[in-house]
Design a protein around this motif. Structure first.
Motif, mmCIF file in Angstrom:
data_model
loop_
_atom_site.group_PDB
_atom_site.id
_atom_site.type_symbol
_atom_site.label_atom_id
_atom_site.label_comp_id
_atom_site.label_asym_id
_atom_site.label_seq_id
_atom_site.Cartn_x
_atom_site.Cartn_y
_atom_site.Cartn_z
ATOM 1 N N VAL A 45 39.534 1.608 -32.239
ATOM 2 C CA VAL A 45 39.915 2.774 -31.436
ATOM 3 C C VAL A 45 38.649 3.534 -31.084
ATOM 4 C CG1 VAL A 45 41.197 4.947 -31.414
ATOM 5 C CG2 VAL A 45 42.192 2.918 -32.500
ATOM 6 N N ASP A 53 40.349 6.937 -26.113
ATOM 7 C CA ASP A 53 41.608 6.192 -26.175
ATOM 8 C C ASP A 53 42.784 7.148 -26.407
ATOM 9 O OD1 ASP A 53 40.444 3.762 -25.766
ATOM 10 O OD2 ASP A 53 40.570 3.074 -27.843
ATOM 11 N N ASN A 58 47.258 1.547 -27.490
ATOM 12 C CA ASN A 58 46.348 2.385 -26.706
ATOM 13 C C ASN A 58 46.880 2.539 -25.287
ATOM 14 O OD1 ASN A 58 45.638 0.008 -25.322
ATOM 15 N ND2 ASN A 58 43.717 -0.254 -26.432
#
Length: 342
Positions: free
Chosen positions: A98, A102, A132
């Motif tokens: 991540v 995001d 995401n």
């Protein structure tokens, strides 16, 4: 028509139900900074963009457990708002890093149900996933929660228990694209120990301790938008506010740096138990046991399976009594896979 959400109770769940959780969350470097302020995190891959680039990544990603907490927090209003206890985890996998920028959202499917013999509570098993903004699954895990019933006379559902893997195989682990530890800088990472320096069965006392305070715990839990009542409302428990179990996980993981500085990325969660409740004022310490080691196809990257145990003052390396139950000082028993240079 009721406008507020009192949360679901055990009889509100049906096998196969899919719940898309509300309030997507865009993450930034602020989450990383605050995460490192709340916990003594020092793993180099998450602290330094330059270190991460030298390991083949475009920058330092958000800490794996921070991503877990965000996804977990999304699920709380729909899964565990009225929980008596979060009982365990299985088959957790981090599938993609991540990055700041995001946007994460979450979805859960009910995969198991079992009413308890007292008729007042039941256990719900869910398979939760975090996505995401590109609809790519960044992580998934399964957990089971004990919930109250709204109506004790509501009929019990058919008992269905999911078939859960006790341990993820090394082949189940997903290595981030481009990760390369062949030029790993052990000096900057903080310790010289590589995968071959650890032996299966070895136990490591992480030495340090941190006393948990109410304010930091509630700030952390709010950061993940976790709304569980027992963490904020003292009237929801007879004693005092319960410390979010994820707060203990992150604290223990941070403390494990001393002895496991090169266990850089968490990629698998085999299982976990919050053995005893943690309340403010407890001093958390940690120790680890090496359970397994494995090779990966990524250059210079190996995998190490660790048991991470958090305690509130008990002797290191003591876990269960003669009766097979966790000792009262044990807070957490977590089984996970991490990536480490070979």
């Amino acid at each position: 028509m009721q406008k507020t959400n009192p949360g679901r109770f055990f009889e509100d769940y049906e096998l196969g139900m899919v719940i898309d959780h509300a309030v997507p969350r865009t993450v930034s470097g602020g989450e990383r900074a605050l995460y490192h302020a709340l916990y003594p995190m020092r793993h180099a891959l998450y602290s330094s963009d330059e270190f991460a680039r030298d390991c083949g990544l475009p920058a330092g990603p958000l800490d794996d457990l921070a991503a877990f907490h965000i996804v977990f927090g999304k699920t709380v209003p729909d899964v565990s708002l009225n929980a008596v206890a979060n009982l365990g985890y299985a088959e957790g996998r981090w599938l993609k890093p991540v990055w700041p920028g995001d946007t994460l959202r979450a979805s859960s499917e009910v995969i198991g149900l079992k009413q308890n013999s007292n008729g007042r509570t039941g256990v719900v098993y869910v398979h939760s996933k975090g996505f995401n903004q590109n609809d790519e699954c960044v992580m998934e895990y399964k957990r089971w929660v004990m919930l109250r019933k709204r109506d004790n006379d509501a009929p019990a559902p058919e008992t269905v228990l999911p078939d859960l893997k006790p341990v993820l195989a090394p082949s189940d682990l997903v290595i981030p694209e481009g990760l390369d530890f062949s030029g790993y800088d052990f000096t900057l990472a903080g310790e010289p120990h590589r995968l071959g320096d650890y032996e299966i069965g070895e136990k490591i006392d992480h030495v340090d301790g941190v006393t948990i305070e109410e304010a930091e715990h509630m700030m952390a839990t709010r950061l993940w938008q976790n709304t569980s009542k027992v963490h904020f409302d003292v009237t929801a428990r007879p004693d005092q506010r319960l410390i979010y179990g994820g707060h203990v996980i992150s604290m223990a993981r941070a403390l494990s740096f001393n002895g496991l500085a090169n266990a850089q990325m968490i990629v698998g969660l085999n299982g976990g138990a919050h053995a005893n409740p943690c309340l403010a004022g407890s001093t958390v310490k940690a120790w680890s046991e090496v359970l397994d080691k494995a090779e990966t196809n990524a250059p210079g990257v190996g995998a190490i399976r660790l048991r991470l145990v958090a305690t509130k003052g008990g002797s290191p390396f003591e876990l269960k009594g003669a009766d097979g139950k966790y000792l009262p000082d044990v807070l957490l028993d977590l089984d996970y896979w991490a990536l480490m240079p070979v």
